[in-house]
Design a protein around this motif. Structure first.
Motif, PDB file in Angstrom:
ATOM      1  N   LEU A 111      31.435  64.131  94.925  1.00  7.58           N
ATOM      2  CA  LEU A 111      29.896  64.818  94.927  1.00  7.58           C
ATOM      3  C   LEU A 111      28.852  63.975  95.124  1.00  7.58           C
ATOM      4  O   LEU A 111      27.802  64.069  95.248  1.00  7.58           O
ATOM      5  N   PHE A 112      29.158  62.447  94.671  1.00  5.42           N
ATOM      6  CA  PHE A 112      28.081  61.649  94.574  1.00  5.42           C
ATOM      7  C   PHE A 112      28.325  60.192  95.484  1.00  5.42           C
ATOM      8  O   PHE A 112      29.558  60.071  95.834  1.00  5.42           O
ATOM      9  N   PRO A 113      27.375  59.309  96.103  1.00  4.96           N
ATOM     10  CA  PRO A 113      27.915  58.449  96.616  1.00  4.96           C
ATOM     11  C   PRO A 113      28.441  57.119  95.939  1.00  4.96           C
ATOM     12  O   PRO A 113      28.487  57.344  94.597  1.00  4.96           O
ATOM     13  N   VAL A 114      29.432  56.540  96.369  1.00  8.18           N
ATOM     14  CA  VAL A 114      30.175  55.273  95.524  1.00  8.18           C
ATOM     15  C   VAL A 114      29.786  54.280  96.245  1.00  8.18           C
ATOM     16  O   VAL A 114      29.613  53.875  97.302  1.00  8.18           O
ATOM     17  N   GLY A 115      29.536  53.256  95.279  1.00  6.91           N
ATOM     18  CA  GLY A 115      29.088  51.714  95.537  1.00  6.91           C
ATOM     19  C   GLY A 115      29.631  51.068  94.587  1.00  6.91           C
ATOM     20  O   GLY A 115      30.196  51.220  93.355  1.00  6.91           O
TER      21      GLY A 115
END
Lengths: 290, 380
Positions: free
Chosen positions: A159-163
């Motif tokens: 669901l969200f960006p990963v970094g």
């Protein structure tokens, strides 16, 4: 249960009974993880991060930094925080609840079903049965926390960006290293629950009513957490099994701080030793009628 | 009969194991404090040991606790808002951190991790529950980071000679300055004068190291301070613990000390702070020294005429008087003031076991490590 057959006590049988401990463990684990109740609890555990992530994703309002549970405001920027937030949310009540159910059921559940005496007819012996039951409960602790971590990582990544992840100290670490830290957190939480599991096992030896043992275990975990916030009892706090439950924050600092991991492990070991001894004494002296 | 004895034997672990665990819990800390016997030294020799200390790099965990009898305040919630509202523009990010942290450190206990890598490199991490505040100093850069708000503040210092002095001043204004026992010990030892008796107490063990205990006792009875003891590492001369005892209070009123220390130089990466990409970063110029970057040091307002704080008395019973004109307006306007102070004859006062502050009705502020009556007498 396969190992509950009545077997003659020949020397060969005694020898294979040593391997029988492992058989008993295998059957205990397969019974535990084939239960619908266990699956239901694991699914509920996995739902915690999913609910969190979906709620944050659907919500239009952005959280101010520091608002809500720890790390929740970071979730929109980095999905890997879902797991950490879910862990903080699940530790005080939900994980102890599931542990209470599993550990409280260990002996009392068999007694309640009337299967305890068949288990003890096999040459496995009461001590070995206790050890096997405890190993099963401890394995459940590990599986539950891993379920939470893994489902948190997946839903966060979906669901969200990963970094790169920002630690509490403000330093940033790479994604693989942050996954490693997540696993360390899961290990920490598993160790945190070992003391409570043994308390549950002890309660379970006291009664034939599994619900009683489960409720008692959960009540003890709540009482420990209430005692932990009363400032007049601060001399007692370091020795409460729940005191270091949220100490896994130390694993999110740079450099990595393993001090509370060790302290937590020592406290949990004390509880395992004390309640293990109590459970042993109670169980080996008990008349098994059911 | 046999069954009974066998059963009672089986109950043995239920008593023995808890007894062993309880004994271990009690015995382990006792063992850590087991008597240490170091070669005797005179107070002068211990002072010399501190002076000659060449430790410039170390890392460790510091525990600080204060039992001053301050009313407990929810500082984290109400404070920063009310402070930022009252302060001039542009200064709002450093000062709340400074003031709130300073006030917060005066109540309860806190744990820090301290890394020092020489003269111009240091990092202090205040460990909060599920959060952390960092002060990183690396050469010409000072970074403040608060994980709760995910906000970083960058102060860049001119490395020219004049700015060096400023940097030292700024450093002394940061509340985390008191984070290491060594820095606090320096303050006490820097002010040694004939009003103090210096003696060597019993040798002990702090952070697993054997220490000499230097005890400073005020000769006057007019101060609230009963004694200050400084634990000095017997090998390196680094002060490892400072304990301040107040009159008539058996537990330490203030204590800061290492719980673990390592004299190896910390990894240099620790001092190279890059703010996280998601953080709000505030760039801040060096505050001019005359403006007074902190609200908690009356001495900062000494520049303008007629605003000079007056010191009366000597040594431990010194009273600082801040004229009404020099009292920052934001202090008297702060709503927390009413919460902190109690009404007394002639004004309002904060009494703690170590320090008393008296705000007289005419706006002057008196402070000192003396009983309230002494401040009231000074106000007349």
């Amino acid at each position: 249960m396969s190992s509950s057959e009545i077997l003659p006590q020949t020397p060969e049988r005694v020898l294979s009974a040593r391997a029988g401990g492992w058989d008993l463990l295998g059957s205990e684990i397969s019974v535990l993880f084939r239960r619908r109740r266990t699956w239901a609890m694991l699914i509920a555990v996995a739902l915690i991060p999913i609910l969190l992530a979906v709620a944050v994703r659907l919500s239009s309002s952005t959280l101010e930094p520091g608002e809500g549970p720890p790390f929740l405001d970071r979730v929109t920027q980095n999905g890997l925080f879902v797991g950490f937030t879910a862990m903080v949310v699940a530790i005080p009540l939900f994980l102890p609840l599931t542990i209470g159910v599993v550990a409280g059921d260990t002996i009392a559940g068999e007694a309640g079903l009337g299967t305890l005496r068949y288990l003890l007819v096999a040459p496995a012996g009461r001590v070995r049965l206790l050890l096997v039951k405890y190993a099963g409960a401890a394995l459940f602790c590990l599986v539950a926390t891993l379920t939470l971590t893994v489902s948190g990582a997946f839903i966060g990544a979906a669901l969200f960006p990963v970094g790169p992840v920002t630690l509490l100290s403000g330093d940033t670490i790479s994604v693989p290293e942050s996954l490693l830290r997540s696993l360390l957190v899961a290990a920490y939480v598993t160790v945190s629950l070992l003391g409570l599991s043994m308390i549950g096992l002890f309660f379970s030896t006291l009664t034939d009513v599994p619900v009683g043992a489960m409720a008692a275990t959960i009540v003890v975990s709540v009482i420990a957490q209430i005692l932990d916030v009363i400032p007049q009892l601060d001399w007692l706090h370091p020795w409460l099994f729940s005191h270091y439950w949220l100490g896994f924050a130390d694993l999110l600092r740079q450099p990595l701080d393993l001090g509370s991991f060790g302290q937590n492990a020592i406290v949990q070991f004390c509880y395992v030793a004390v309640f293990g001894a109590l459970a042993y004494s109670r169980f080996v002296t008990r008349d098994i009628l059911s | 009969m046999k069954l009974v004895s066998r059963n009672s034997l089986r109950w043995l672990p239920a008593f023995v194991v808890p007894a062993v665990v309880v004994a271990a819990v009690i015995a382990v800390p006792l063992q850590a404090g087991a008597t240490v016997d170091l070669p005797d030294k005179t107070p002068e020799q211990v002072l010399l040991l501190v002076n000659d200390s060449t430790v410039s790099a170390f890392s460790g965990t510091v525990e600080q606790s204060a039992e001053l009898g301050l009313p407990s305040l929810d500082l984290s919630a109400g404070m920063s808002e009310s402070m930022t509202g009252a302060l001039p523009e542009g200064n709002d990010s450093v000062i709340p951190l400074g003031v709130t942290t300073a006030l917060e450190l005066l109540s309860g206990s806190h744990e820090f991790r301290v890394y020092v890598g020489g003269e111009s490199q240091s990092r202090v991490q205040i460990k909060d529950r599920m959060a952390e505040r960092d002060v990183v100093h690396n050469g010409g850069d000072i970074w403040l980071y608060d994980s709760n708000t995910n906000a970083a503040t960058h102060l860049s210092l001119d490395l020219e000679a004049t700015a060096q002095a400023k940097s030292a001043q700024l450093q002394s204004q940061l509340p985390t300055d008191l984070a290491t026992p060594a820095q606090l010990a320096e303050r006490f030892l820097g002010e040694l004068d004939p009003s103090t008796t210096v003696s060597v107490g019993t040798d002990a063990r702090v952070a697993g190291r054997s220490v000499y205990e230097l005890v400073l006792t005020p000769k006057t009875t007019e101060t609230l301070v009963a004694s200050v003891s400084i634990a000095v590492d017997s090998e390196t001369g680094l002060p490892l613990q400072v304990t301040v005892l107040a009159q008539g209070q058996s537990s330490p009123a203030f204590q800061v000390g290492f719980t673990a220390i390592d004299f190896a130089a910390p990894n240099a990466d620790l001092f190279a702070f890059t703010p996280p990409a998601t953080a709000t970063v505030t760039e801040q110029a060096m505050p001019a020294p005359t403006e007074g970057a902190t609200g908690d040091q009356p001495g900062d307002h000494s520049s303008a005429a007629g605003q000079v704080p007056v010191m009366t008395g000597t040594g431990w019973s010194t009273i600082v008087e801040v004229p009404a004109a020099a009292v920052p307006a934001e202090l008297s306007a702060n709503p927390l003031l009413d919460q902190l102070t109690t009404a007394v004859d002639g004004g309002r006062a904060v009494t703690t076991s170590l320090v008393t502050v008296f705000l007289s009705n005419d706006g002057r502020v008196f402070a000192g490590a003396v009983p309230l009556a002494a401040l009231q007498a000074a106000a007349e």
